[in-house]
Design a protein around this motif. Structure first.
Motif, PDB file in Angstrom:
ATOM      1  N   CYS A  24      50.255  39.445  43.447  1.00  0.00           N
ATOM      2  CA  CYS A  24      49.121  38.522  43.450  1.00  0.00           C
ATOM      3  C   CYS A  24      47.989  39.067  42.588  1.00  0.00           C
ATOM      4  O   CYS A  24      47.406  38.338  41.783  1.00  0.00           O
ATOM      5  CB  CYS A  24      48.654  38.283  44.875  1.00  0.00           C
ATOM      6  N   GLU A  25      47.692  40.340  42.736  1.00  0.00           N
ATOM      7  CA  GLU A  25      46.624  40.958  41.950  1.00  0.00           C
ATOM      8  C   GLU A  25      46.937  40.916  40.461  1.00  0.00           C
ATOM      9  O   GLU A  25      46.087  40.575  39.638  1.00  0.00           O
ATOM     10  CB  GLU A  25      46.407  42.398  42.409  1.00  0.00           C
ATOM     11  N   ALA A  26      48.183  41.235  40.096  1.00  0.00           N
ATOM     12  CA  ALA A  26      48.585  41.222  38.695  1.00  0.00           C
ATOM     13  C   ALA A  26      48.483  39.814  38.107  1.00  0.00           C
ATOM     14  O   ALA A  26      48.001  39.630  36.981  1.00  0.00           O
ATOM     15  CB  ALA A  26      50.009  41.759  38.543  1.00  0.00           C
ATOM     16  N   PHE A  27      48.917  38.828  38.874  1.00  0.00           N
ATOM     17  CA  PHE A  27      48.865  37.444  38.396  1.00  0.00           C
ATOM     18  C   PHE A  27      47.422  36.985  38.224  1.00  0.00           C
ATOM     19  O   PHE A  27      47.062  36.393  37.201  1.00  0.00           O
ATOM     20  CB  PHE A  27      49.634  36.528  39.348  1.00  0.00           C
ATOM     21  N   LEU A  28      46.576  37.273  39.210  1.00  0.00           N
ATOM     22  CA  LEU A  28      45.163  36.898  39.104  1.00  0.00           C
ATOM     23  C   LEU A  28      44.492  37.585  37.921  1.00  0.00           C
ATOM     24  O   LEU A  28      43.701  36.963  37.208  1.00  0.00           O
ATOM     25  CB  LEU A  28      44.411  37.231  40.391  1.00  0.00           C
TER      26      LEU A  28
END
Length: 91
Positions: A24-28
């Motif tokens: 999630c962090e990488a995508f955001l």
């Protein structure tokens, strides 16, 4: 969500496929600017504060959001289900 486009559907599906905090962090990080992520974070904090009964003035001081944005968050909190569901999952 009204009038979802195919693009919006793709984004929603992408979020639903994320597994875990790191993904999630990488995508955001790839999808949004740091300012956009911060703005969304402040809206979530505002929703949490409003759900606890905090007054707009206190939410403004804590988040730096405008009263118009806080009002929108408040309406979504009362009329929608997204904030309520995620806040209950966050505990």
């Amino acid at each position: 969500m009204e009038n979802k486009t195919k693009d919006t559907e793709m984004l929603i599906k992408a979020f639903s496929l994320l597994e875990g905090k790191e993904e999630c962090e990488a995508f955001l990080d790839d999808l949004c600017t740091s300012l956009e992520i911060e703005e969304m974070s402040r809206r979530l904090v505002a929703a949490e504060m409003l759900s606890r009964g905090c007054q707009y003035a206190e939410v403004v001081l804590k988040t730096g959001l405008s009263t118009a944005t806080i009002s929108r968050v408040s309406r979504s909190l009362k009329n929608g289900t997204g904030y309520q569901k995620i806040l209950s999952k966050l505990g």
